[in-house]
Design a protein around this motif. Structure first.
Motif, mmCIF file in Angstrom:
data_model
loop_
_atom_site.group_PDB
_atom_site.id
_atom_site.type_symbol
_atom_site.label_atom_id
_atom_site.label_comp_id
_atom_site.label_asym_id
_atom_site.label_seq_id
_atom_site.Cartn_x
_atom_site.Cartn_y
_atom_site.Cartn_z
ATOM 1 N N TYR A 48 1.423 43.024 60.239
ATOM 2 C CA TYR A 48 1.567 41.661 59.708
ATOM 3 C C TYR A 48 2.610 41.627 58.597
ATOM 4 O O TYR A 48 2.833 42.633 57.920
ATOM 5 C CB TYR A 48 0.235 41.174 59.103
ATOM 6 C CG TYR A 48 -0.879 41.006 60.093
ATOM 7 C CD1 TYR A 48 -1.067 39.811 60.770
ATOM 8 C CD2 TYR A 48 -1.766 42.057 60.338
ATOM 9 C CE1 TYR A 48 -2.114 39.660 61.671
ATOM 10 C CE2 TYR A 48 -2.816 41.916 61.233
ATOM 11 C CZ TYR A 48 -2.980 40.715 61.899
ATOM 12 O OH TYR A 48 -4.004 40.564 62.782
ATOM 13 N N ARG A 49 3.169 40.445 58.406
ATOM 14 C CA ARG A 49 4.010 40.173 57.241
ATOM 15 C C ARG A 49 3.393 38.972 56.520
ATOM 16 O O ARG A 49 3.233 37.898 57.095
ATOM 17 C CB ARG A 49 5.446 39.833 57.625
ATOM 18 C CG ARG A 49 6.290 39.444 56.380
ATOM 19 C CD ARG A 49 7.729 39.059 56.725
ATOM 20 N NE ARG A 49 8.436 40.227 57.188
ATOM 21 C CZ ARG A 49 9.012 40.333 58.394
ATOM 22 N NH1 ARG A 49 8.949 39.334 59.250
ATOM 23 N NH2 ARG A 49 9.652 41.430 58.730
ATOM 24 N N TYR A 82 -6.770 44.865 52.441
ATOM 25 C CA TYR A 82 -6.201 45.383 53.681
ATOM 26 C C TYR A 82 -4.685 45.522 53.566
ATOM 27 O O TYR A 82 -4.094 46.416 54.152
ATOM 28 C CB TYR A 82 -6.528 44.463 54.851
ATOM 29 C CG TYR A 82 -8.000 44.320 55.158
ATOM 30 C CD1 TYR A 82 -8.808 45.436 55.354
ATOM 31 C CD2 TYR A 82 -8.578 43.067 55.274
ATOM 32 C CE1 TYR A 82 -10.161 45.299 55.649
ATOM 33 C CE2 TYR A 82 -9.918 42.921 55.579
ATOM 34 C CZ TYR A 82 -10.702 44.034 55.771
ATOM 35 O OH TYR A 82 -12.040 43.895 56.064
ATOM 36 N N SER A 83 -4.066 44.627 52.830
ATOM 37 C CA SER A 83 -2.599 44.591 52.726
ATOM 38 C C SER A 83 -2.079 45.398 51.541
ATOM 39 O O SER A 83 -0.878 45.497 51.353
ATOM 40 C CB SER A 83 -2.133 43.143 52.554
ATOM 41 O OG SER A 83 -2.630 42.609 51.332
ATOM 42 N N THR A 105 4.976 41.207 51.780
ATOM 43 C CA THR A 105 4.463 42.546 51.998
ATOM 44 C C THR A 105 4.204 42.691 53.489
ATOM 45 O O THR A 105 3.797 41.738 54.157
ATOM 46 C CB THR A 105 3.183 42.812 51.162
ATOM 47 O OG1 THR A 105 2.847 44.185 51.269
ATOM 48 C CG2 THR A 105 2.024 41.949 51.568
ATOM 49 N N PHE A 136 2.195 45.048 56.351
ATOM 50 C CA PHE A 136 1.078 45.996 56.418
ATOM 51 C C PHE A 136 0.497 46.041 57.824
ATOM 52 O O PHE A 136 0.695 45.122 58.622
ATOM 53 C CB PHE A 136 -0.012 45.621 55.406
ATOM 54 C CG PHE A 136 -0.729 44.327 55.726
ATOM 55 C CD1 PHE A 136 -1.962 44.337 56.378
ATOM 56 C CD2 PHE A 136 -0.185 43.107 55.368
ATOM 57 C CE1 PHE A 136 -2.618 43.151 56.675
ATOM 58 C CE2 PHE A 136 -0.837 41.911 55.649
ATOM 59 C CZ PHE A 136 -2.058 41.936 56.308
ATOM 60 N N LEU A 187 1.489 34.015 57.051
ATOM 61 C CA LEU A 187 1.054 35.293 57.587
ATOM 62 C C LEU A 187 1.499 35.324 59.039
ATOM 63 O O LEU A 187 1.098 34.468 59.832
ATOM 64 C CB LEU A 187 -0.470 35.448 57.499
ATOM 65 C CG LEU A 187 -1.030 36.732 58.106
ATOM 66 C CD1 LEU A 187 -0.546 37.953 57.323
ATOM 67 C CD2 LEU A 187 -2.550 36.684 58.160
#
Length: 190
Positions: free
Chosen positions: A91-92, A122-123, A139, A141, A178
């Protein structure tokens, strides 16, 4: 160069390189100093200065006025419940943000720990330095835990990094996004 929203004020003091106190129409105001250099020969008590009013007001942005951050990052938060994250998926998470003074903001997607105090991020927890103009922060992740349909987006505006701020200021946040990524992102591209 043309400047909009300019007002006259009288310089009082500069407690640090980022802010100054001025007298604006008989009221003491705290303003951001764009030039963080010394400026000692210019910023003298009683000097007439010109300030630019903030363009923070946004029609579609979340706009927060904060008088005191409290003593912990979580004391002021913007949250979104029920964010679904799938195990193994990349994901971003991105957002645009700015503040009326230089300060930090922290954001993460985490486990909803409201029932058991386990708010595992989680991120990871991303801490960014906000300026007076919008910047995009992101971010990337991978969801390494089990699929979680009830994850929580958390944007913390309290005492991020342990820095309590008692000066009145504003934060604007916009374009929170997201997105699922189609392929794995290498560490170098984060």
């Amino acid at each position: 160069m043309k400047y909009d929203r300019i007002r006259k004020a009288v310089f009082i003091e500069r407690p640090n390189r980022f802010i100054a106190h001025v007298d604006l129409e008989g009221k003491r105001e705290t303003v951001h100093v764009k030039n963080t250099g010394r400026c000692a020969e210019l910023l003298v008590l009683g000097t007439e200065v010109y300030i630019q009013e903030s363009s923070l007001s946004e029609d579609n942005a979340a706009d927060f006025t904060i008088n005191n951050t409290g003593d912990a990052a979580w004391k002021i938060q913007l949250k979104q419940n029920n964010v679904e994250l799938e195990k193994g998926q990349w994901y971003r998470l991105s957002l645009d943000a700015k503040a009326s003074i230089p300060r930090e903001l922290m954001f993460a997607i985490q486990r909803d720990g409201s029932s058991d105090d386990d708010g595992t991020p989680y991120s990871g927890e991303k801490i960014v330095e906000l300026g007076t103009d919008y910047n995009k922060y992101e971010t990337v992740f991978q969801m390494t835990g089990e699929t979680d349909p009830k994850a929580l987006l958390s944007i913390s505006m309290g005492a991020v990094g342990g820095r309590q701020i008692t000066e009145k200021h504003r934060i604007c946040i916009d374009n929170i996004n997201l997105e699922k990524l189609m392929h794995r992102i290498s560490v170098n591209s984060q």
